[in-house]
Design an enzyme around this catalytic site. Structure first.
Site, PDB file in Angstrom:
ATOM      1  N   GLN A   1       7.763   2.822  -6.446  1.00  0.00           N
ATOM      2  CA  GLN A   1       6.941   2.038  -5.500  1.00  0.00           C
ATOM      3  C   GLN A   1       5.461   2.306  -5.771  1.00  0.00           C
ATOM      4  OE1 GLN A   1       8.833   2.167  -1.280  1.00  0.00           O
ATOM      5  NE2 GLN A   1       9.593   3.983  -2.352  1.00  0.00           N
TER       6      GLN A   1
ATOM      7  N   HIS B   1       6.085  -2.336  -6.920  1.00  0.00           N
ATOM      8  CA  HIS B   1       4.916  -2.821  -6.173  1.00  0.00           C
ATOM      9  C   HIS B   1       3.739  -3.098  -7.103  1.00  0.00           C
ATOM     10  CE1 HIS B   1       6.549  -0.841  -2.245  1.00  0.00           C
ATOM     11  NE2 HIS B   1       7.054  -2.037  -2.452  1.00  0.00           N
TER      12      HIS B   1
ATOM     13  N   CYS C   1      -7.811 -18.667 -10.062  1.00  0.00           N
ATOM     14  CA  CYS C   1      -7.433 -19.311 -11.342  1.00  0.00           C
ATOM     15  C   CYS C   1      -6.380 -18.511 -12.097  1.00  0.00           C
ATOM     16  CB  CYS C   1      -8.671 -19.492 -12.208  1.00  0.00           C
ATOM     17  SG  CYS C   1      -9.332 -17.937 -12.848  1.00  0.00           S
TER      18      CYS C   1
ATOM     19  N   SER D   1       9.106   7.742   2.111  1.00  0.00           N
ATOM     20  CA  SER D   1       9.442   7.801   3.538  1.00  0.00           C
ATOM     21  C   SER D   1      10.529   6.787   3.877  1.00  0.00           C
ATOM     22  CB  SER D   1       8.188   7.515   4.375  1.00  0.00           C
ATOM     23  OG  SER D   1       7.730   6.181   4.091  1.00  0.00           O
TER      24      SER D   1
HETATM   25  N1  APR Z   1       6.879  16.233  -2.614  1.00  0.00           N
HETATM   26  C1  APR Z   1       7.880  15.454  -2.131  1.00  0.00           C
HETATM   27  N2  APR Z   1       7.721  14.582  -1.108  1.00  0.00           N
HETATM   28  C2  APR Z   1       6.491  14.494  -0.566  1.00  0.00           C
HETATM   29  C3  APR Z   1       5.393  15.276  -1.014  1.00  0.00           C
HETATM   30  C4  APR Z   1       5.628  16.167  -2.100  1.00  0.00           C
HETATM   31  N3  APR Z   1       4.658  16.952  -2.592  1.00  0.00           N
HETATM   32  N4  APR Z   1       4.310  14.948  -0.261  1.00  0.00           N
HETATM   33  C5  APR Z   1       4.706  14.013   0.615  1.00  0.00           C
HETATM   34  N5  APR Z   1       6.016  13.749   0.444  1.00  0.00           N
HETATM   35  C6  APR Z   1       6.840  12.764   1.138  1.00  0.00           C
HETATM   36  C7  APR Z   1       6.511  12.521   2.575  1.00  0.00           C
HETATM   37  O1  APR Z   1       7.280  13.403   3.414  1.00  0.00           O
HETATM   38  C8  APR Z   1       6.950  11.064   2.772  1.00  0.00           C
HETATM   39  O2  APR Z   1       8.324  11.003   3.127  1.00  0.00           O
HETATM   40  O3  APR Z   1       6.604  11.538   0.471  1.00  0.00           O
HETATM   41  C9  APR Z   1       6.775  10.457   1.392  1.00  0.00           C
HETATM   42  C10 APR Z   1       5.574   9.532   1.285  1.00  0.00           C
HETATM   43  O4  APR Z   1       5.818   8.442   2.133  1.00  0.00           O
HETATM   44  P1  APR Z   1       4.785   7.210   2.122  1.00  0.00           P
HETATM   45  O5  APR Z   1       3.397   7.711   2.171  1.00  0.00           O
HETATM   46  O6  APR Z   1       5.266   6.257   3.183  1.00  0.00           O
HETATM   47  O7  APR Z   1       4.963   6.546   0.684  1.00  0.00           O
HETATM   48  P2  APR Z   1       6.060   5.532   0.212  1.00  0.00           P
HETATM   49  O8  APR Z   1       7.389   5.836   0.788  1.00  0.00           O
HETATM   50  O9  APR Z   1       5.976   5.453  -1.277  1.00  0.00           O
HETATM   51  O10 APR Z   1       5.531   4.131   0.824  1.00  0.00           O
HETATM   52  C11 APR Z   1       6.179   2.965   0.408  1.00  0.00           C
HETATM   53  O11 APR Z   1       4.519   1.687   1.594  1.00  0.00           O
HETATM   54  O12 APR Z   1       2.356   1.328   2.208  1.00  0.00           O
HETATM   55  C12 APR Z   1       3.343   0.931   1.337  1.00  0.00           C
HETATM   56  O13 APR Z   1       3.023  -0.073  -0.747  1.00  0.00           O
HETATM   57  C13 APR Z   1       2.966   1.159  -0.103  1.00  0.00           C
HETATM   58  O14 APR Z   1       4.441   1.707  -1.939  1.00  0.00           O
HETATM   59  C14 APR Z   1       4.055   2.076  -0.629  1.00  0.00           C
HETATM   60  C15 APR Z   1       5.184   1.857   0.355  1.00  0.00           C
END
Ligand code: APR
Length: 250
Positions: free
Chosen positions: A107, A125, A136, A195
């Site tokens: 993602q 994404h 364009c 997440s």
């Molecule tokens: N190691 C493992 N997991 C981690 C770490 C780490 N060091 N740091 C944070 N996390 C976890 C958090 O607990 C959370 O569950 O990574 C996750 C990040 O979640 P988001 O910030 O929601 O990212 P993501 O799931 O990729 O979001 C999906 O949402 O806003 C849109 O387009 C955006 O691609 C993104 C999509």
């Protein structure tokens, strides 16, 4: 959890991967790039704590006021440009190189999986490598913009958009179809650093499990997947956990 119990979970996860390799697919999110200096979106210090996604990350917001949305891009893009792969990206690339992983569905738009050597990466994404004109449809390399510059403009004078999927935009059809086919056919889905809150990517683990895959989740905290879809939850930072998992697989 005791160290013995933790070791058992790693051993179990490693044996699942070995049993089906290369029929393993990874699904990654922003959490896998946090250790490369790129903030996640949600959780503590998340990007969406500083920028309301409905004001800065929808295609409607960009069309209405691209300069405003570039206020967010201008802060985030330098982090992406400066980022390097961390052990989590390198671990997945190592699994692919060892014939223990078929593809990475990410993602993330940071290109760090490819920078780590992963060859089969599905960018669900989009990516920040290019800029696109919504008037364009001309495309430009990100190199036409540098940190500190004003928002880049097309020859037709429109402000360009990084080639990433904003809320309200469709998932690139090829990426969505390939990701779904991979989820349906894999023996193990390794979910790292997401997440699992954004549709349709968040459906992939359930699709994989419905088609018989074992779901292994790596995250620093539980997610909506953990108690519903995940078979093995490896709690911890992706860099550390992935390194340990790859060692256990070898
Ligand atoms: N190691 C493992 N997991 C981690 C770490 C780490 N060091 N740091 C944070 N996390 C976890 C958090 O607990 C959370 O569950 O990574 C996750 C990040 O979640 P988001 O910030 O929601 O990212 P993501 O799931 O990729 O979001 C999906 O949402 O806003 C849109 O387009 C955006 O691609 C993104 C999509």
């Amino acid at each position: 959890m005791t160290e013995i119990a933790r070791s058992r979970i790693f051993a179990d996860a490693a044996s699942r991967i070995r049993a089906v390799g290369p029929n393993v697919v990874a699904l990654t999110g922003a959490g896998i790039s946090v250790e490369s200096g790129i903030p996640a979106f949600r959780g503590s210090q998340g990007l969406w704590d500083r920028f309301d996604p409905m004001e800065y990350a929808t295609i409607e917001a960009f069309s209405a006021n691209p300069e405003k949305v570039w206020g967010m891009f201008s802060g985030l893009l330098p982090l992406l440009l400066a980022a390097a792969p961390n052990p989590a990206h390198l671990g997945l690339s190592g699994l692919e190189g060892a014939g223990m992983l078929r593809s990475v569905v990410t993602q993330n738009v940071d290109g760090l999986h490819q920078a780590a050597g992963s060859r089969n990466v599905i960018e669900y994404h989009g990516s920040f490598r290019e800029l696109v004109c919504l008037s364009c449809w001309k495309r430009y390399p990100m190199a036409v913009w540098s940190p500190g510059d004003a928002p880049p403009r097309c020859e037709c004078r429109e402000i360009l958009k990084p080639d990433i999927v904003l809320f309200g935009e469709p998932i690139p059809w090829g990426a969505q179809a390939t990701a779904e086919a991979d989820a349906k056919s894999c023996g193990v889905l390794l979910v790292a650093g997401t997440s699992a809150q954004v549709f349709p990517a968040c459906e992939l683990p359930a699709i994989a499990r419905l088609h018989g895959a074992v779901v292994i989740e790596i995250n620093t905290e539980e997610t909506p997947l953990t108690r519903t879809t995940t078979d093995l939850f490896l709690k911890g930072k992706a860099g550390e956990v992935m390194t340990k998992l790859v060692e256990a697989v070898r």
